[in-house]
Design an enzyme around this catalytic site. Structure first.
Site, PDB file in Angstrom:
ATOM      1  N   TYR A  98     -25.067 -44.969 -31.434  1.00 31.80           N
ATOM      2  CA  TYR A  98     -24.650 -43.818 -32.233  1.00 31.80           C
ATOM      3  C   TYR A  98     -25.875 -43.051 -32.732  1.00 31.80           C
ATOM      4  O   TYR A  98     -25.873 -41.820 -32.747  1.00 31.80           O
ATOM      5  CB  TYR A  98     -23.786 -44.281 -33.419  1.00 31.80           C
ATOM      6  CG  TYR A  98     -22.471 -44.859 -32.983  1.00 31.80           C
ATOM      7  CD1 TYR A  98     -21.388 -44.040 -32.690  1.00 31.80           C
ATOM      8  CD2 TYR A  98     -22.297 -46.229 -32.859  1.00 31.80           C
ATOM      9  CE1 TYR A  98     -20.174 -44.562 -32.282  1.00 31.80           C
ATOM     10  CE2 TYR A  98     -21.086 -46.773 -32.453  1.00 31.80           C
ATOM     11  CZ  TYR A  98     -20.033 -45.935 -32.164  1.00 31.80           C
ATOM     12  OH  TYR A  98     -18.837 -46.463 -31.755  1.00 31.80           O
ATOM     13  N   ASN A 125     -12.366 -39.023 -29.524  1.00 33.21           N
ATOM     14  CA  ASN A 125     -12.507 -38.442 -28.195  1.00 33.21           C
ATOM     15  C   ASN A 125     -11.146 -38.446 -27.495  1.00 33.21           C
ATOM     16  O   ASN A 125     -10.574 -39.507 -27.259  1.00 33.21           O
ATOM     17  CB  ASN A 125     -13.523 -39.252 -27.380  1.00 33.21           C
ATOM     18  CG  ASN A 125     -13.561 -38.852 -25.925  1.00 33.21           C
ATOM     19  OD1 ASN A 125     -13.317 -37.712 -25.557  1.00 33.21           O
ATOM     20  ND2 ASN A 125     -13.863 -39.819 -25.065  1.00 33.21           N
ATOM     21  N   CYS A 133     -16.767 -42.447 -23.966  1.00 39.05           N
ATOM     22  CA  CYS A 133     -17.065 -42.919 -25.316  1.00 39.05           C
ATOM     23  C   CYS A 133     -17.224 -44.437 -25.360  1.00 39.05           C
ATOM     24  O   CYS A 133     -17.835 -44.961 -26.292  1.00 39.05           O
ATOM     25  CB  CYS A 133     -15.993 -42.450 -26.292  1.00 39.05           C
ATOM     26  SG  CYS A 133     -14.314 -42.891 -25.834  1.00 39.05           S
ATOM     27  N   HIS A 134     -16.723 -45.127 -24.341  1.00 40.84           N
ATOM     28  CA  HIS A 134     -16.874 -46.588 -24.289  1.00 40.84           C
ATOM     29  C   HIS A 134     -18.328 -47.002 -24.081  1.00 40.84           C
ATOM     30  O   HIS A 134     -18.667 -48.168 -24.279  1.00 40.84           O
ATOM     31  CB  HIS A 134     -15.981 -47.175 -23.186  1.00 40.84           C
ATOM     32  CG  HIS A 134     -16.286 -46.656 -21.824  1.00 40.84           C
ATOM     33  ND1 HIS A 134     -15.750 -45.471 -21.350  1.00 40.84           N
ATOM     34  CD2 HIS A 134     -17.089 -47.141 -20.838  1.00 40.84           C
ATOM     35  CE1 HIS A 134     -16.213 -45.267 -20.120  1.00 40.84           C
ATOM     36  NE2 HIS A 134     -17.017 -46.255 -19.788  1.00 40.84           N
ATOM     37  N   GLU A 160     -18.680 -51.188 -15.033  1.00 40.25           N
ATOM     38  CA  GLU A 160     -19.840 -50.340 -14.785  1.00 40.25           C
ATOM     39  C   GLU A 160     -21.140 -51.129 -14.661  1.00 40.25           C
ATOM     40  O   GLU A 160     -22.192 -50.547 -14.407  1.00 40.25           O
ATOM     41  CB  GLU A 160     -19.986 -49.315 -15.914  1.00 40.25           C
ATOM     42  CG  GLU A 160     -18.837 -48.348 -15.988  1.00 40.25           C
ATOM     43  CD  GLU A 160     -19.001 -47.319 -17.094  1.00 40.25           C
ATOM     44  OE1 GLU A 160     -20.075 -47.269 -17.730  1.00 40.25           O
ATOM     45  OE2 GLU A 160     -18.054 -46.556 -17.310  1.00 40.25           O
TER      46      GLU A 160
END
Length: 168
Positions: A98, A125, A133-134, A160
């Site tokens: 963040y 989001n 956003c993950h 990912e």
């Protein structure tokens, strides 16, 4: 004209919302802030080229590929829209904190922004998965909140190849 469709992802059913120019929303059914500011009960199910592109993108994503995103409508305040754009800049397989997002946005906006404010915008989001956003984690690399549920966030990061960057 707005249309909505559902997509059966490996992590649960999702609802997608778009007009002919772009995608407004992608939500896991039952997630926090489902539907955002839209009353989905008043919007007809249907199909259009944007929804077709979005479902094709989702299928490719869950199969390990991430191509060009479908056309998107960023929504909310200009600040939230800037956060959504910044989220798109986090590459697949990587995470950002963040605070890192706050630092990036400070340069873009020309004024300071707090990690906590970033957290609020990330949490709201409306374009889950497509606007990633993950990929945002706590300052110490820890798994933090996700409107779709932390188990989904973990699964997306594993898909990912980024789970090794996160403290579980």
């Amino acid at each position: 004209m707005l249309k909505q469709t559902t997509y059966d992802s490996p992590l649960g059913q999702m609802t997608l919302l778009a007009d002919d120019a772009g995608l407004y929303g992608v939500w896991f059914d039952g997630q926090a802030y489902f539907g955002g500011t839209f009353d989905l009960t008043t919007i007809a199910s249907g199909d259009n080229a944007v929804l077709q592109a979005a479902t094709a993108w989702m299928t490719a994503y869950f199969n390990g590929h991430e191509g060009q995103r479908p056309a998107l409508h960023f929504s909310g305040t200009p600040y939230r829209q800037a956060v959504q754009q910044a989220l798109c800049d986090i590459p697949r397989g990587q995470v950002a904190t963040y605070q890192q997002l706050a630092d990036r946005l400070e340069k873009f906006l020309g004024h300071k922004t707090a990690a906590r404010a970033i957290g609020g915008a990330v949490g709201h989001n409306p374009l889950s998965v497509i606007v990633p956003c993950h990929r945002v984690v706590g300052s110490d690399g820890s798994m933090t909140g996700y409107a779709g549920g932390l188990w989904r966030k973990q699964a997306l990061l594993e898909l990912e190849g980024a789970s090794d960057q996160v403290k579980l």
